[in-house]
Design a protein around this motif. Structure first.
Motif, PDB file in Angstrom:
ATOM      1  N   MET A   1       0.805  -1.134  -0.045  1.00  0.00           N
ATOM      2  CA  MET A   1      -0.076  -0.157   0.099  1.00  0.00           C
ATOM      3  C   MET A   1       0.841   1.373  -0.032  1.00  0.00           C
ATOM      4  N   GLY A   2       2.105   1.276   0.714  1.00  0.00           N
ATOM      5  CA  GLY A   2       2.934   2.427   0.730  1.00  0.00           C
ATOM      6  C   GLY A   2       3.306   2.532  -0.455  1.00  0.00           C
ATOM      7  N   LYS A   3       3.820   1.653  -1.276  1.00  0.00           N
ATOM      8  CA  LYS A   3       4.423   1.809  -2.737  1.00  0.00           C
ATOM      9  C   LYS A   3       3.073   2.167  -3.744  1.00  0.00           C
ATOM     10  N   LEU A   4       2.039   1.881  -3.332  1.00  0.00           N
ATOM     11  CA  LEU A   4       0.879   1.973  -4.174  1.00  0.00           C
ATOM     12  C   LEU A   4       0.823   3.604  -4.218  1.00  0.00           C
ATOM     13  N   LEU A   5       0.636   4.113  -2.781  1.00  0.00           N
ATOM     14  CA  LEU A   5       0.403   5.446  -2.604  1.00  0.00           C
ATOM     15  C   LEU A   5       1.203   6.498  -3.477  1.00  0.00           C
ATOM     16  N   VAL A   6       2.536   6.032  -4.032  1.00  0.00           N
ATOM     17  CA  VAL A   6       3.481   6.741  -4.870  1.00  0.00           C
ATOM     18  C   VAL A   6       3.276   6.200  -6.332  1.00  0.00           C
ATOM     19  N   GLY A   7       2.182   5.299  -6.380  1.00  0.00           N
ATOM     20  CA  GLY A   7       1.958   4.778  -7.794  1.00  0.00           C
ATOM     21  C   GLY A   7       2.934   3.920  -8.450  1.00  0.00           C
ATOM     22  N   ASP A   8       3.608   3.012  -7.419  1.00  0.00           N
ATOM     23  CA  ASP A   8       4.273   1.920  -7.538  1.00  0.00           C
ATOM     24  C   ASP A   8       3.686   0.751  -7.503  1.00  0.00           C
ATOM     25  N   LEU A   9       3.382  -0.015  -8.531  1.00  0.00           N
ATOM     26  CA  LEU A   9       2.658  -1.364  -8.481  1.00  0.00           C
ATOM     27  C   LEU A   9       3.630  -2.546  -8.157  1.00  0.00           C
ATOM     28  N   GLY A  10       4.772  -2.395  -8.283  1.00  0.00           N
ATOM     29  CA  GLY A  10       5.499  -3.373  -8.018  1.00  0.00           C
ATOM     30  C   GLY A  10       6.240  -4.178  -9.204  1.00  0.00           C
TER      31      GLY A  10
END
Lengths: 303, 310, 277
Positions: free
Chosen positions: B69-78
């Motif tokens: 979720m942390g990464k998602l908030l900055v637009g990183d989907l992995g």
């Protein structure tokens, strides 16, 4: 089923004709059939003539009757709440009729519409024209309906219960407006109502309908002074009156229900509810007879 | 207007949050060990452990979720396990095909359904009405993918009019059959809704007012009646879009259409968890976005709807 | 008059169609001309036969009679369709009742959850759930469809309850001091029954379509069990060369779903007088 049968009406220019009767007696169907607006199916005009300035509207081609609707003959309906299209501004709805019948630009039609709104005494018409029906009060909407109907200065206006859905105080204003505009435009008006009180205040001549038939016709004064048909008499007795001097009278309702048009008696249609009914009323329906000059009734007891 | 958009965005957040949570839990509990799926036959525990650390799979589930979720908030989907590149890039590649397909299908549905429904209502209780209603009933009763197969047989194999699979060079001909397939169901629903809404509207008094103005019947129906009848149809189209998106994977499978749906199905097979998560989120976003557009259209057509209140 | 004849025709037509497919499913063992599972000896001679007198609808790759397999498939497809609806309806109705009756926070929370599930492409959730349940099969199909389909009934019942709560006869019972349980079960629920019944009919149709979709993706019932969806999945490979393997199972699905739709339309017409045209 014949909702309306053998009704003969005539209106002269500048005259206001009142058409009275209980709901369901065929007033609206009569009015709609003048402009051939009876929904078909289920309704159909099977016969008769509707003569307007020497032309028979019943036999006119669809394209021709369309040119008359809203132009030479206009209509106002009962429910101002539902008679205006909710998704267009009132100005558009007035201007639309103008553009339909006159070769004018969008801009000119709009200006004319604002002018008409002013004539039906809507305050600040330029601003109101840009509003939608839901932003207006009932009385206001009925004024808009009148504006739509009168935009092209029709020769005949058919007003179907124009005040029934409104508050009493607003009713008087609307009637006054209609009378004023009739005076101004010298048009013929057919006022349809169930309310004899409205008729007494406005109409010149009255036609009383019962179960799809004309039962009495006379000038307003004559009818109120000397009602001949028991149904008309019943209607008058159910009307509250401010009377001074004479003893207070009881209000009386006409007994029985509005008849089912599918189960009408063969004789006089009012017989089942008539307080004066006699043997001869049942076998055959009486003719509409002229009892005195300009006053006719459909009753064997009259005259 | 701006305030409305903002409040809508605020509504979207919890929904997206819920969608992520459900998917994340389901997939991590359910899909089994992605590492084993990745490595296939050769199982070197040392390499497996290294991969696990690299992708953060050795951490507890809640930790993985907060990281995601942390990464998602900055637009990183992995990163995609299988394709070994950012999920966002994988999705970006597939998104246009699905949007194109869904858009074309919705246009088909609205045009065909709207016109057919209007004809049925205007010609109420005639042979036309019966024919259109029967066809739309068939449209909503046919499995999407089977309709696709039948269209392939008829127009692709027997008549040879259209290519039967793939994206081609992105041209129109490849789009025809998939769009018809995906749009047919909604076209059926929209035809039925348009008909009943229009029949209802035609009974309204303002239609009589319009006729009494001396307007042509065509104007009465196309302008006064249809403008009102379209409102319930729009609501239905919003719901229909969700169904349409749900049908996208099936249609994309049948036509080998390189869209998100096919990506999702294959990613599930490969246990490519980040891709599954990303694709699901994107589907939900498309759905919410489309519903937002429907609401805007609704407000544009019906003056009684005010966007600020809700 | 015409309206009456229309619904009558609809209900009749729908019932006949459904009775036909229902009987087919029930009597499959008696009706099937061949064993639907047994791979015949000398497979080569029976594989992928075109329709012929002893195999009306032809055979599949493993030489099994397609007609018999469709007959047996009816059992699974109809069972899933009906069973899921029987599970989903009380669950959804309860959620809708709670949300509508208690309103406020309860309503807000329940409806947010409903929104989230609806924003989810149903099939995606189904795929993910099937994966969770490890081995796809009849049970997983039923669970999966239940998980995604309760929202329709929940929204329907909530809407009904919201409008009924304001209705005068309900308000009257509250004034008269009726308890919550009594209001819900004696007054609110009975008034929701007609729309629920209609929704259930359409719901079964929708379930059958969803089952077919799952089966097509290989997430439905697993061999040797057959459903119409899995038959289509098997047939898809031969679409261009042996099209009957696809045509007939699809026709069975379409006709059954059509039956439910026609029946649902008819029921709605007689149960909801306002919608009668």
């Amino acid at each position: 089923m014949r909702a309306v049968d053998g009704v003969t009406l005539s209106v002269r220019p500048g005259e206001m004709l009142g058409l009275v009767g209980e709901s369901g007696c065929g007033k609206t169907v009569t009015a709609l059939s003048i402009l051939r607006l009876v929904p078909d199916p289920p309704g159909r005009i099977v016969g008769g003539t509707i003569s307007f300035e020497g032309r028979d509207l019943v036999r006119l081609p669809e394209e021709e009757i369309r040119k008359i609707r809203g132009c030479a003959i206009s209509m106002i309906f009962q429910e101002p709440m539902t008679s205006l299209n909710p998704v267009f501004t009132v100005g558009e709805q007035v201007a639309e009729g103008i553009r339909q019948h006159q070769k004018v630009s969008r801009r000119e039609a709009w200006d004319q519409a604002v002018e008409v709104l002013k004539r039906v005494k809507i305050s600040d018409p330029a601003r109101r024209a840009r509003e939608y029906p839901h932003q207006l009060s009932g009385g206001m909407r009925q004024r808009v309906m009148i504006a739509i109907a009168l935009a092209l200065r029709p020769k005949l206006l058919i007003a179907d219960e124009p005040t029934t859905a409104l508050d009493v105080t607003i009713q008087a204003q609307i009637l006054e407006l209609l009378l004023g505009l009739q005076e101004e435009m010298k048009m013929a008006v057919m006022l349809i109502t169930h309310d004899l009180g409205v008729i007494a205040e406005t109409a010149d001549r009255v036609v009383v309908m019962y179960a799809g038939r004309v039962v009495e016709e006379a000038s307003v004064k004559e009818l109120f002074d000397n009602p001949l048909h028991p149904y008309t008499q019943g209607l008058m007795e159910s009307l509250p009156r401010l009377e001074t001097g004479k003893a207070r009278r009881r209000l009386r309702a006409i007994p029985g229900l509005v008849p089912n048009l599918l189960e009408l008696p063969t004789g006089c249609k009012f017989a089942p509810r008539c307080p004066k009914v006699v043997e001869q009323c049942w076998p055959t329906e009486p003719e509409l007879r002229e009892i005195r000059p300009g006053h006719s009734a459909r009753c064997i007891l009259a005259g | 207007m701006g305030r409305y958009v903002l409040s809508r965005c605020r509504q979207v957040v919890p929904v997206l949050f819920g969608v992520t949570l459900i998917t994340f839990l389901l997939i991590h509990v359910g899909l089994g060990d992605p590492v084993r799926a990745m490595m296939g036959q050769r199982s070197d525990p040392e390499i497996a452990a290294r991969i696990r650390t690299e992708y953060g799979l050795d951490k507890p589930l809640w930790n993985q979720y907060t990281l995601y979720m942390g990464k998602l908030l900055v637009g990183d989907l992995g990163y995609s396990y299988r394709q070994r590149r950012p999920v966002s890039r994988v999705l970006a590649e597939r998104l246009p095909a699905t949007v194109r397909l869904a858009f074309a299908a919705m246009v088909v549905a609205l045009l065909v359904g709207g016109i057919a429904g209007t004809i049925a209502a205007v010609r109420h209780n005639t042979l036309w009405d019966l024919l259109i209603m029967t066809l739309s009933l068939l449209g909503i009763s046919t499995p999407v993918f089977w309709l696709g197969m039948m269209l392939i047989l008829l127009f692709g194999v027997w008549l040879g009019w259209f290519p039967i699979s793939g994206y081609g060079d992105g041209g129109f001909t490849h789009l025809v059959l998939p769009a018809l397939t995906l749009g047919a169901l909604q076209a059926g629903y929209i035809a039925r809704m348009t008909r009943s809404a229009l029949l209802e509207v035609l009974r309204q008094e303002y239609v009589q007012t319009a006729r009494a103005k001396g307007l042509r019947e065509r104007v009465v129906i196309l302008k006064h009646a249809l403008r009102n009848a379209i409102l319930p149809v729009l609501t239905l189209a919003g719901i229909g879009l969700a169904e349409l998106l749900a049908g996208a994977p099936l249609t994309e499978m049948v036509f080998a259409w390189p869209g998100l749906g096919r990506l999702l199905v294959s990613a599930l097979g490969n246990r490519d968890i980040p891709v599954v998560l990303g694709a699901t989120l994107l589907f939900a976003l498309i759905y919410l976005g489309a519903n937002f557009l429907v609401d805007l259209a609704y407000a544009a057509i019906d003056p009684r709807v005010e966007l600020t209140k809700r | 008059m015409t309206a009456w004849r229309q619904w009558h025709l609809g209900i009749l037509l729908g019932s006949v169609l459904l009775a036909f497919f229902g009987l087919i499913g029930l009597l499959a063992p008696l009706l099937a001309p061949h064993d639907p599972y047994q791979i015949p000896e000398g497979l080569q001679a029976f594989s992928l036969l075109s329709p012929r007198p002893d195999y009306w609808l032809g055979t599949d790759l493993l030489g099994r009679d397609l007609l018999s397999r469709i007959l047996y498939g009816a059992r699974v497809s109809l069972l899933v369709g009906v069973l899921v609806e029987l599970v989903v309806t009380p669950v959804g109705a309860t959620i809708g009742l709670f949300a509508g009756y208690f309103g406020g926070r309860m309503d807000a929370i329940l409806m947010r959850i409903t929104d989230a599930v609806m924003a989810f492409p149903a099939l995606v959730l189904a795929i993910a759930l099937t994966a969770v349940l490890e081995r796809p099969g009849l049970l997983s199909v039923i669970i999966v469809l239940t998980a995604v389909r309760w929202t329709t009934v929940a929204r329907l019942v909530r809407g009904q309850v919201l409008s009924l709560r304001e209705a005068e006869h309900i308000a009257a019972t509250v004034v008269l001091g009726a308890g919550r349980g009594r209001i819900i079960f004696r007054h609110l629920l009975p008034n929701c029954l007609a729309p629920i019944l209609v929704a259930m009919t359409f719901g079964v149709a929708s379930n059958i379509l969803s089952e077919a979709g799952l089966g097509f993706l290989g997430l439905g019932v697993q061999p040797p069990t057959v459903s119409w969806g899995s038959l289509l999945a098997e047939g898809a490979v031969y679409l261009t060369v042996k099209p009957w393997l696809c045509i007939f199972p699809g026709l069975a699905i379409t006709c059954t779903v059509l039956g439910f739709h026609v029946l649902g339309d008819g029921l709605r017409d007689i149960l909801d007088p306002r919608l009668r045209s």
